[in-house]
Design an enzyme around this catalytic site. Structure first.
Site, PDB file in Angstrom:
ATOM      1  N   ARG A  98      -3.932   7.012   0.166  1.00  0.00           N
ATOM      2  CA  ARG A  98      -4.240   8.189   0.843  1.00  0.00           C
ATOM      3  C   ARG A  98      -3.367   9.001   1.776  1.00  0.00           C
ATOM      4  NH1 ARG A  98      -9.405   5.299   2.982  1.00  0.00           N
ATOM      5  NH2 ARG A  98      -7.828   3.637   2.976  1.00  0.00           N
TER       6      ARG A  98
ATOM      7  N   ARG B 156      -7.813  11.996  -6.104  1.00  0.00           N
ATOM      8  CA  ARG B 156      -9.345  11.401  -5.703  1.00  0.00           C
ATOM      9  C   ARG B 156     -10.459  12.315  -5.174  1.00  0.00           C
ATOM     10  NH1 ARG B 156     -11.811   8.648  -4.395  1.00  0.00           N
ATOM     11  NH2 ARG B 156     -11.697   7.330  -2.721  1.00  0.00           N
TER      12      ARG B 156
ATOM     13  N   ASP C 145      -6.726  -3.093  -7.622  1.00  0.00           N
ATOM     14  CA  ASP C 145      -7.126  -3.655  -6.248  1.00  0.00           C
ATOM     15  C   ASP C 145      -7.521  -5.208  -6.490  1.00  0.00           C
ATOM     16  OD1 ASP C 145      -8.291  -2.675  -3.442  1.00  0.00           O
ATOM     17  OD2 ASP C 145      -9.686  -4.274  -4.308  1.00  0.00           O
TER      18      ASP C 145
ATOM     19  N   ARG D  63       0.682  -1.286   0.004  1.00  0.00           N
ATOM     20  CA  ARG D  63      -0.051   0.129   0.093  1.00  0.00           C
ATOM     21  C   ARG D  63       0.776   1.291   0.012  1.00  0.00           C
ATOM     22  NH1 ARG D  63      -5.695  -0.157   1.781  1.00  0.00           N
ATOM     23  NH2 ARG D  63      -6.322  -1.858   0.683  1.00  0.00           N
TER      24      ARG D  63
ATOM     25  N   TYR E  46     -14.836 -11.728   0.312  1.00  0.00           N
ATOM     26  CA  TYR E  46     -15.514 -10.738   0.050  1.00  0.00           C
ATOM     27  C   TYR E  46     -16.594 -10.828  -0.825  1.00  0.00           C
ATOM     28  CZ  TYR E  46     -11.793  -7.759   1.784  1.00  0.00           C
ATOM     29  OH  TYR E  46     -10.860  -7.032   2.577  1.00  0.00           O
TER      30      TYR E  46
HETATM   31  O1  CP3 Z   1       0.264  -1.411  -2.420  1.00  0.00           O
HETATM   32  C1  CP3 Z   1      -0.165  -0.551  -3.296  1.00  0.00           C
HETATM   33  O2  CP3 Z   1       0.219   0.503  -3.251  1.00  0.00           O
HETATM   34  C2  CP3 Z   1      -0.977  -1.060  -4.359  1.00  0.00           C
HETATM   35  C3  CP3 Z   1      -2.391  -0.818  -4.290  1.00  0.00           C
HETATM   36  C4  CP3 Z   1      -3.427  -1.817  -3.583  1.00  0.00           C
HETATM   37  C5  CP3 Z   1      -4.685  -1.405  -3.109  1.00  0.00           C
HETATM   38  N1  CP3 Z   1      -5.185  -2.459  -2.650  1.00  0.00           N
HETATM   39  C6  CP3 Z   1      -5.144   0.015  -3.378  1.00  0.00           C
HETATM   40  C7  CP3 Z   1      -6.328   0.452  -2.553  1.00  0.00           C
HETATM   41  C8  CP3 Z   1      -3.291  -3.252  -3.197  1.00  0.00           C
HETATM   42  C9  CP3 Z   1      -1.907  -4.069  -3.391  1.00  0.00           C
HETATM   43  C10 CP3 Z   1      -4.477  -3.525  -2.929  1.00  0.00           C
HETATM   44  C11 CP3 Z   1      -4.610  -4.877  -1.973  1.00  0.00           C
HETATM   45  C12 CP3 Z   1      -6.074  -5.143  -1.393  1.00  0.00           C
HETATM   46  N2  CP3 Z   1      -7.212  -4.494  -1.554  1.00  0.00           N
HETATM   47  C13 CP3 Z   1      -6.086  -5.876  -0.283  1.00  0.00           C
HETATM   48  C14 CP3 Z   1      -4.803  -6.761   0.148  1.00  0.00           C
HETATM   49  C15 CP3 Z   1      -3.738  -6.130   0.886  1.00  0.00           C
HETATM   50  C16 CP3 Z   1      -4.282  -5.843   2.337  1.00  0.00           C
HETATM   51  O3  CP3 Z   1      -4.184  -4.381   2.394  1.00  0.00           O
HETATM   52  O4  CP3 Z   1      -4.697  -6.395   3.244  1.00  0.00           O
HETATM   53  C17 CP3 Z   1      -7.330  -5.981   0.322  1.00  0.00           C
HETATM   54  C18 CP3 Z   1      -8.058  -6.676   1.486  1.00  0.00           C
HETATM   55  C19 CP3 Z   1      -8.212  -5.110  -0.742  1.00  0.00           C
HETATM   56  C20 CP3 Z   1      -9.452  -4.703  -0.589  1.00  0.00           C
HETATM   57  C21 CP3 Z   1      -9.612  -3.242  -0.194  1.00  0.00           C
HETATM   58  N3  CP3 Z   1      -9.465  -2.273  -0.825  1.00  0.00           N
HETATM   59  C22 CP3 Z   1     -10.126  -2.653   1.078  1.00  0.00           C
HETATM   60  C23 CP3 Z   1     -10.519  -3.521   2.196  1.00  0.00           C
HETATM   61  C24 CP3 Z   1     -10.296  -1.474   0.848  1.00  0.00           C
HETATM   62  C25 CP3 Z   1     -10.866  -0.658   2.014  1.00  0.00           C
HETATM   63  C26 CP3 Z   1     -10.078  -0.140   2.940  1.00  0.00           C
HETATM   64  C27 CP3 Z   1      -9.017   1.050   2.886  1.00  0.00           C
HETATM   65  O5  CP3 Z   1      -7.991   0.955   3.017  1.00  0.00           O
HETATM   66  O6  CP3 Z   1      -9.472   2.034   2.356  1.00  0.00           O
HETATM   67  C28 CP3 Z   1      -9.694  -1.146  -0.417  1.00  0.00           C
HETATM   68  C29 CP3 Z   1      -9.838   0.074  -0.951  1.00  0.00           C
HETATM   69  C30 CP3 Z   1      -8.190   0.679  -1.457  1.00  0.00           C
HETATM   70  N4  CP3 Z   1      -7.383  -0.227  -2.167  1.00  0.00           N
HETATM   71  C31 CP3 Z   1      -7.613   1.842  -1.143  1.00  0.00           C
HETATM   72  C32 CP3 Z   1      -6.412   1.903  -1.901  1.00  0.00           C
HETATM   73  C33 CP3 Z   1      -5.491   2.992  -2.129  1.00  0.00           C
HETATM   74  C34 CP3 Z   1      -8.336   2.946  -0.496  1.00  0.00           C
HETATM   75  C35 CP3 Z   1      -9.381   3.578  -1.668  1.00  0.00           C
HETATM   76  C36 CP3 Z   1      -9.609   5.269  -1.279  1.00  0.00           C
HETATM   77  O7  CP3 Z   1      -8.833   5.950  -2.015  1.00  0.00           O
HETATM   78  O8  CP3 Z   1     -10.437   5.410  -0.645  1.00  0.00           O
END
Ligand code: CP3
Length: 354
Positions: A33, A42, A78, A29, A156
């Protein structure tokens, strides 16, 4: 330059067990944000638009690399994109991701398709090939692709979104394990084709995210998770891209993770790197495992933690990372400090010796 003399990225060299000047560093990640540049984008575009618009996703993927100089760029996407391509309607709301309807019955599972990666998720491959072009002048930096693992994606898909206790998923596991296996198998086929397409498009390393794998005991893990890790790893073009396996909450599962023989095991912060090494063998490359919350603390607390971690990990069979993704309130100065501390590790060792 022919193929064999082309310089490989530091991260890939670490996966090949080379002794390096310092460990490579990137963060799960690392885009998102906590970065003002990301928040700016965003304001105008939704999360899914930012993933699917190749220009935006390219810019976001490169933001942390440009700001902090990590050794890898991970594509901005994602893990829930493949379930969408299988036929589910995906949304992102205040509480995180959700699907408009959840998978609960055999008919629901049977209705899911196994997508063609290029036809149904072509924007991901376009993103990767474009990022490789962007990185053409910097062969030391690796491009990372990724996918969620069947168990985590199924959570999910069955829950319909984020869940506290995974009641629907675990109930299906007890009530109708055969149906759950059918779903896991379909996701596995999807993930294999998707990751191979990513490798063809230019990903130099792929990471498997099994964020919710840690909720099962070892017996459950062996039945519902490990066979699918094994199948995915066996199905990948690994000569072209090493594979990292990440399971969150994996302290009780490390030996089982090693059995499927990934190139790298990504460790959360509940196990120390030396302990993980004792359990999975010295020859396994380990990635991790700074507590991401340590990045919220004061620099004088953080820096010694980073140094300690590098001296535990060392410059062979080790990749510096966090134990789980960075959170939105992470101060950018601390991310910079952590990256700089890893990148100057050797120089500081040399100067402290004189
Ligand atoms: O690592 C990186 O920079 C690459 C981007 C990336 C995202 N999601 C962007 C994202 C990666 C590798 C993921 C993987 C992901 N997505 C996982 C597995 C890794 C982990 O963290 O456990 C999971 C479980 C998800 C599913 C997901 N996507 C959730 C549960 C959420 C909401 C929680 C949150 O942090 O907001 C997301 C949204 C998400 N994916 C965001 C980002 C940058 C936030 C979106 C926003 O801008 O509001």
């Amino acid at each position: 330059m022919n193929e064999s003399t082309k310089q490989e990225p530091l991260l890939v060299r670490a996966c090949r067990h080379e002794v390096l000047e310092r460990p490579p560093v990137w963060f799960m990640r690392q885009a998102g944000r906590y970065m003002p540049e990301y928040r700016e984008i965003r304001k105008k575009y939704s999360f899914l638009e930012s993933c699917k618009n190749v220009d935006l996703a390219t810019e976001i993927s490169l933001q942390p690399y440009k700001a902090f100089g990590m050794d890898a760029v991970i594509m901005f996407c994602d893990i829930l994109i493949p379930p969408e391509a299988m036929g589910m309607k995906l949304g992102f709301g205040d509480k995180g991701p959700y699907f408009e309807s959840a998978i609960r019955t055999r008919a629901d599972v049977e209705a899911l398709s196994i997508p063609d990666p290029m036809d149904d998720m072509g924007f991901v491959m376009n993103l990767l090939s474009g990022l490789r072009r962007e990185l053409a002048d910097d062969p030391e930096t690796a491009l990372i692709g990724f996918a969620g693992c069947p168990w985590t994606l199924a959570s999910y898909m069955i829950e319909g979104g984020v869940s506290k206790n995974f009641a629907h998923l675990r109930r299906m596991m007890y009530d109708d394990p055969e149906l759950l296996h059918l779903l896991l198998e379909k996701i596995t086929q999807t993930v294999i084709a998707y990751l191979n397409a990513q490798i063809e498009a230019g990903a130099q390393l792929v990471q498997l995210f099994d964020t919710w794998g840690g909720i099962l005991d070892p017996a459950g893990y062996k039945e519902f998770i490990q066979p699918y890790h094994r199948k995915i790893i066996a199905g990948l073009k690994r000569d072209k891209a090493p594979v990292v396996l990440y399971v969150n909450g994996s302290a009780h599962l490390l030996e089982l993770m090693a059995e499927v023989e990934p190139d790298v095991i990504s460790v959360d912060w509940l196990t120390t790197i030396p302990d993980a090494r004792k359990r999975v063998g010295d020859n396994m490359v380990l990635q991790g495992n700074l507590d991401p919350i340590a990045l919220l603390t004061r620099p004088e607390v953080l820096e010694p933690m980073v140094r300690d971690m590098i001296s535990q990990g060392g410059n062979q069979n080790y990749i510096f990372n966090v134990g789980h993704g960075l959170i939105p309130s992470t101060p950018v100065e601390n991310v910079r400090l952590a990256v700089d501390t890893v990148k100057t590790w050797n120089k500081q060792l040399a100067s402290s010796a004189t």
